[in-house]
Design a protein around this motif. Sequence first.
Motif, PDB file in Angstrom:
ATOM      1  N   THR A   1     -26.141   0.228  38.627  1.00  9.18           N
ATOM      2  CA  THR A   1     -26.023  -0.714  37.512  1.00  9.18           C
ATOM      3  C   THR A   1     -24.743  -1.545  37.633  1.00  9.18           C
ATOM      4  N   LEU A   2     -23.652  -0.861  37.991  1.00 11.18           N
ATOM      5  CA  LEU A   2     -22.375  -1.567  38.046  1.00 11.18           C
ATOM      6  C   LEU A   2     -22.342  -2.565  39.200  1.00 11.18           C
ATOM      7  N   ARG A   3     -22.959  -2.200  40.339  1.00  6.90           N
ATOM      8  CA  ARG A   3     -22.982  -3.146  41.461  1.00  6.90           C
ATOM      9  C   ARG A   3     -23.839  -4.364  41.099  1.00  6.90           C
ATOM     10  N   ALA A   4     -24.967  -4.114  40.409  1.00  8.28           N
ATOM     11  CA  ALA A   4     -25.820  -5.222  39.976  1.00  8.28           C
ATOM     12  C   ALA A   4     -25.054  -6.131  39.015  1.00  8.28           C
ATOM     13  N   LEU A   5     -24.309  -5.480  38.147  1.00 10.71           N
ATOM     14  CA  LEU A   5     -23.497  -6.227  37.175  1.00 10.71           C
ATOM     15  C   LEU A   5     -22.501  -7.133  37.896  1.00 10.71           C
ATOM     16  N   ARG A   6     -21.828  -6.549  38.888  1.00 10.32           N
ATOM     17  CA  ARG A   6     -20.854  -7.325  39.647  1.00 10.32           C
ATOM     18  C   ARG A   6     -21.532  -8.536  40.308  1.00 10.32           C
ATOM     19  N   ASP A   7     -22.712  -8.298  40.908  1.00  8.52           N
ATOM     20  CA  ASP A   7     -23.402  -9.388  41.596  1.00  8.52           C
ATOM     21  C   ASP A   7     -23.781 -10.496  40.618  1.00  8.52           C
ATOM     22  N   GLU A   8     -24.161 -10.079  39.398  1.00  6.68           N
ATOM     23  CA  GLU A   8     -24.638 -11.075  38.445  1.00  6.68           C
ATOM     24  C   GLU A   8     -23.482 -11.820  37.763  1.00  6.68           C
ATOM     25  N   VAL A   9     -22.461 -11.067  37.367  1.00  9.87           N
ATOM     26  CA  VAL A   9     -21.368 -11.671  36.601  1.00  9.87           C
ATOM     27  C   VAL A   9     -20.269 -12.214  37.515  1.00  9.87           C
ATOM     28  N   GLY A  10     -20.098 -11.573  38.651  1.00  8.60           N
ATOM     29  CA  GLY A  10     -19.098 -12.037  39.600  1.00  8.60           C
ATOM     30  C   GLY A  10     -17.685 -11.607  39.277  1.00  8.60           C
ATOM     31  N   CYS A  11     -17.533 -10.539  38.471  1.00 12.37           N
ATOM     32  CA  CYS A  11     -16.178 -10.092  38.160  1.00 12.37           C
ATOM     33  C   CYS A  11     -15.747  -8.982  39.120  1.00 12.37           C
ATOM     34  N   ALA A  12     -14.452  -8.882  39.306  1.00 12.59           N
ATOM     35  CA  ALA A  12     -13.921  -7.746  40.055  1.00 12.59           C
ATOM     36  C   ALA A  12     -13.938  -6.531  39.132  1.00 12.59           C
ATOM     37  N   ILE A  13     -14.100  -5.333  39.715  1.00  9.28           N
ATOM     38  CA  ILE A  13     -14.098  -4.116  38.910  1.00  9.28           C
ATOM     39  C   ILE A  13     -13.054  -3.161  39.471  1.00  9.28           C
ATOM     40  N   ILE A  14     -12.199  -2.657  38.572  1.00  9.88           N
ATOM     41  CA  ILE A  14     -11.289  -1.586  38.976  1.00  9.88           C
ATOM     42  C   ILE A  14     -11.681  -0.370  38.166  1.00  9.88           C
ATOM     43  N   CYS A  15     -12.031   0.697  38.868  1.00 10.65           N
ATOM     44  CA  CYS A  15     -12.666   1.810  38.199  1.00 10.65           C
ATOM     45  C   CYS A  15     -11.957   3.109  38.578  1.00 10.65           C
ATOM     46  N   VAL A  16     -11.480   3.835  37.573  1.00 12.39           N
ATOM     47  CA  VAL A  16     -10.939   5.166  37.822  1.00 12.39           C
ATOM     48  C   VAL A  16     -12.119   6.121  37.794  1.00 12.39           C
ATOM     49  N   GLU A  17     -12.288   6.916  38.844  1.00 13.60           N
ATOM     50  CA  GLU A  17     -13.449   7.805  38.844  1.00 13.60           C
ATOM     51  C   GLU A  17     -13.149   9.074  39.635  1.00 13.60           C
ATOM     52  N   HIS A  18     -13.675  10.186  39.137  1.00 13.38           N
ATOM     53  CA  HIS A  18     -13.486  11.462  39.807  1.00 13.38           C
ATOM     54  C   HIS A  18     -14.692  11.866  40.645  1.00 13.38           C
ATOM     55  N   ASP A  19     -15.855  11.342  40.257  1.00 13.05           N
ATOM     56  CA  ASP A  19     -17.087  11.777  40.908  1.00 13.05           C
ATOM     57  C   ASP A  19     -17.231  11.063  42.256  1.00 13.05           C
ATOM     58  N   MET A  20     -17.013  11.810  43.334  1.00 12.05           N
ATOM     59  CA  MET A  20     -16.924  11.181  44.653  1.00 12.05           C
ATOM     60  C   MET A  20     -18.249  10.594  45.115  1.00 12.05           C
ATOM     61  N   GLU A  21     -19.359  11.131  44.629  1.00 10.57           N
ATOM     62  CA  GLU A  21     -20.649  10.539  45.011  1.00 10.57           C
ATOM     63  C   GLU A  21     -20.768   9.132  44.438  1.00 10.57           C
ATOM     64  N   ILE A  22     -20.344   8.986  43.193  1.00 11.55           N
ATOM     65  CA  ILE A  22     -20.386   7.658  42.582  1.00 11.55           C
ATOM     66  C   ILE A  22     -19.417   6.734  43.297  1.00 11.55           C
ATOM     67  N   VAL A  23     -18.224   7.247  43.595  1.00 11.89           N
ATOM     68  CA  VAL A  23     -17.234   6.424  44.298  1.00 11.89           C
ATOM     69  C   VAL A  23     -17.821   5.905  45.617  1.00 11.89           C
ATOM     70  N   ARG A  24     -18.492   6.793  46.344  1.00 11.64           N
ATOM     71  CA  ARG A  24     -19.068   6.403  47.632  1.00 11.64           C
ATOM     72  C   ARG A  24     -20.093   5.280  47.456  1.00 11.64           C
ATOM     73  N   ASP A  25     -20.939   5.405  46.405  1.00 11.22           N
ATOM     74  CA  ASP A  25     -21.971   4.389  46.182  1.00 11.22           C
ATOM     75  C   ASP A  25     -21.419   3.090  45.628  1.00 11.22           C
ATOM     76  N   LEU A  26     -20.336   3.209  44.877  1.00  7.84           N
ATOM     77  CA  LEU A  26     -19.875   2.059  44.092  1.00  7.84           C
ATOM     78  C   LEU A  26     -18.836   1.210  44.818  1.00  7.84           C
ATOM     79  N   ALA A  27     -17.889   1.862  45.467  1.00  6.53           N
ATOM     80  CA  ALA A  27     -16.661   1.160  45.855  1.00  6.53           C
ATOM     81  C   ALA A  27     -16.843   0.252  47.062  1.00  6.53           C
TER      82      ALA A  27
END
Lengths: 576, 289
Positions: free
Chosen positions: A516-542
């Motif tokens: 969802t967040l990657r789709a959001l980035r593609d649509e809105v075009g904003c940079a995202i800085i995200c603090v996250e502990h869940d490494m699976e999400i980090v791998r998919d997102l960053a």
Amino acid sequence: MAQEIRQQALAAGAANAGPRAAGRFNSGLVYCLVFLVAAAACPFLVSEFKVGLIGLGLTYGLFAVGLDLAWGRTGIVSIGHAVFFGLGVYGVAIAITRHHSPELGALIAIAVAAVLGLITAVVGQHRATNPSTMAVLTLAITLLAEKIARDWWSVTGGSSGLFVPPLADTYTYYWFCLAAIAIIIAVLWFTVLNRPLGNRLTAIRLNDQRAEHLGIPIFRGRVIAFVLSAVVAAFAGALSAPWMSSVSPDRVAIVLSTQVLVWVAIGGKNTILGPMIGAVALTYGQDALASTLGEFYLLILGLLFILSVLLVPDGIAGVFRRGPQLADTTPGAAAAPGTRRSGAEDALACAEIVKSFAGNKVLNGVDLRVKPAEIICLIGPNGAGKSTLLNVFSGAITCDSGTVTLSGVRIEETPPHNRVTAGLARTFQVPSLFPGLSVNEHLMLARQEAGFVVPLPASYAALEKEYGAQRVETLSLSDRRSLEIAMALCSRPAVLLLDEPAAGLARNDAGKLAKTLRALRDEVGCAIICVEHDMEIVRDLADRVVCLHHGRIISEGSMDEVSADMNVRQAYLGMA
Amino acid sequence: MSGSIQVLLDFVWVSAGLALVAFSLGLILGELKIVNVAQGDLMMVGAYCMYSMRALPFALALLITFIIGLLLGLLLERGVLRWVYDKGFIATLLATWGIGIVLEQVAAVLFTVSQKGIDPPLSGQIVIGELTYPTYRIVVICGIAALLGALLLLVYRTSLGLRLRASIDNVEMAAIMGISPQRTFAMVFSVATALAVLAGALIAPTLAITPTLGLSFLAPAFFAVLVAKQGSLAGPVIGAVAVEFTFTMLQAYLNVTMAEAILFGLLALFIAIKPQGISWSWKTARRET
């Protein structure tokens, strides 16, 4: 038990919010008009003495409405509000005794009240001030005002007060008073309460942190509310002077300050009729019951006051109040902007950020550059300084030294609400929302502050459509997080800061989040800085992972690079 | 010379009363995070208790008054305040304000609003050079100083005090370590109430007793608390001395009302400049430099 009832009430409120939303303005207006007609008819129904009493009650009502601007709307309590009312009373009385025009006296008194209110609010509402300070200041000025009224014999007439000649025509002044009060309230309604400013004051009361990070200047909002409140109180005082045969120090004193709190509390905060009716009824009651109840009357009022604080915080009017709390201020479609574009190479950059708390360096020279539309995940063990860094970006805390640049503009000294306007939006680790408001109202506030309406990405638009009329308390955690992100997107940010967006989410919700967040980035075009502990999400997102440890960046790159880094392994696992 | 000693003794006398009230306010603000605007009215309760028991020996009346204070505090905390802790700062402020109204009106109903007075138990005067000063005031000054000294020792030098300070600093963490917040809140409010009641009882012989007598003590006591860092227990005591010192100085040149106006103005200015108050602790101050 009480908890249960509240839950039920919440659920009922949520169910009711929708259909009644449209009718609320009208029903409120109808009640007000009924009250106005009833008040205007009074002279035909009761004796002249009673008309005088009701006239005084009505001016007290305006005073209570004034206090409610600060207390009910904005959440600033003043336990010495009679000082502003008393300024108005004395302004008129002094002018009359010295054969000046009462209007001049009233104007001067209102100006003095505005200045005094401004000083009190600036000192008492400062960000770093203890909340108790405001209570102490307002208490101190009312005690002091009473003393001055007693001692400044030559001007105020001391304890015996000033004599105000009786009205030539009670009825004419009564209708004049009523008209003046109606006009003041109408002006307040059309310039403040039913406008974006009124919504901002409500937002500040409900959640000042969220309000500030939506772009609302909370300090300024509070000061404006308090000064307005002081001015309305002084105006009410000026109107009330002719109803009093003598103007004595009681008019600025603590007892009247207490009474006005009681009127507002019992009548109902955050409404117009509540304080009004509370003041009229209790003033009338005090006179009618004084002979039979004597001192017991105030004792009963005191007990009612405690009970209302404990059991019905919204007063009698609050029991009948339904529907949304905000005026509809959704901006027109015309103002929609294009994407934020600036010539700057970086969406957000910081250099040599240092921040210590009580000698403990939490951030110790952080340099980071975030490209437009890049997704950065901040990782690091507990206490690494991730949230602090996010707070330095959003302005929730200021750094000791270093620079923060947003789209090429230095912002490290900029207050948080201005950073929002400049294109920075954030969410919190625990979703920070406005209790009691619906999803629609949240988004409307965000759009009001943005000044335009932009379409939301599909998954967030679905949330608005599906749960729009529901209060946020009834939403699941993942929906509340989504709502926070949706609000952030309303300002069309260049940079979106997310603090642990997956924390506490169910497994399948968390799994969808990265997509969802990657789709959001593609649509809105904003940079995202995200603090996250869940490494699976980090791998998919960053796009890029940045690892913080002891307030420094120890590694950055792709997930694989960072996870292979020996420094990172050592930081997390203590391995050599 | 005797004039300045007189001023000095008066200053110590008013400081002592204010210090005791400010200490109890600071205790409540620190532990319960409540602004207790009924504190002045609790002093009034103490004064009326002494008035009602004026036939009894003074010391006995004082003891009974103190016990009434403890019970009243317990009743208010269990009966009213504990229901508003989770409703936010304004609700607790208003609840104590409501308690204040009720106490004042109960006094007005029971004793009427006309002034009452009691005689000090010691009517003698102490002679210092050319100056005579009421023995009662000297005794009370010493008594309050000893009491505050003992309380501060209790707070800073005993394990009970350590538990209290831990709870003030972080009530959740203290709860995890076995310091029950409910019991601490009830105990602290009860003791603080009793101290305010005691302060009222002690200065009652020098006052015109009316239902609203407490209000004039409330604002200075709060300023005494606000000039110190929140949560500090010695701070309000020093704050009280500082406030009364400034007030005494101003009164040397101005009439009471002007002096009070300027005092409030100065304190507002101070709060505007140092919204968090001064940290009186020498140790903390040293670490920050």
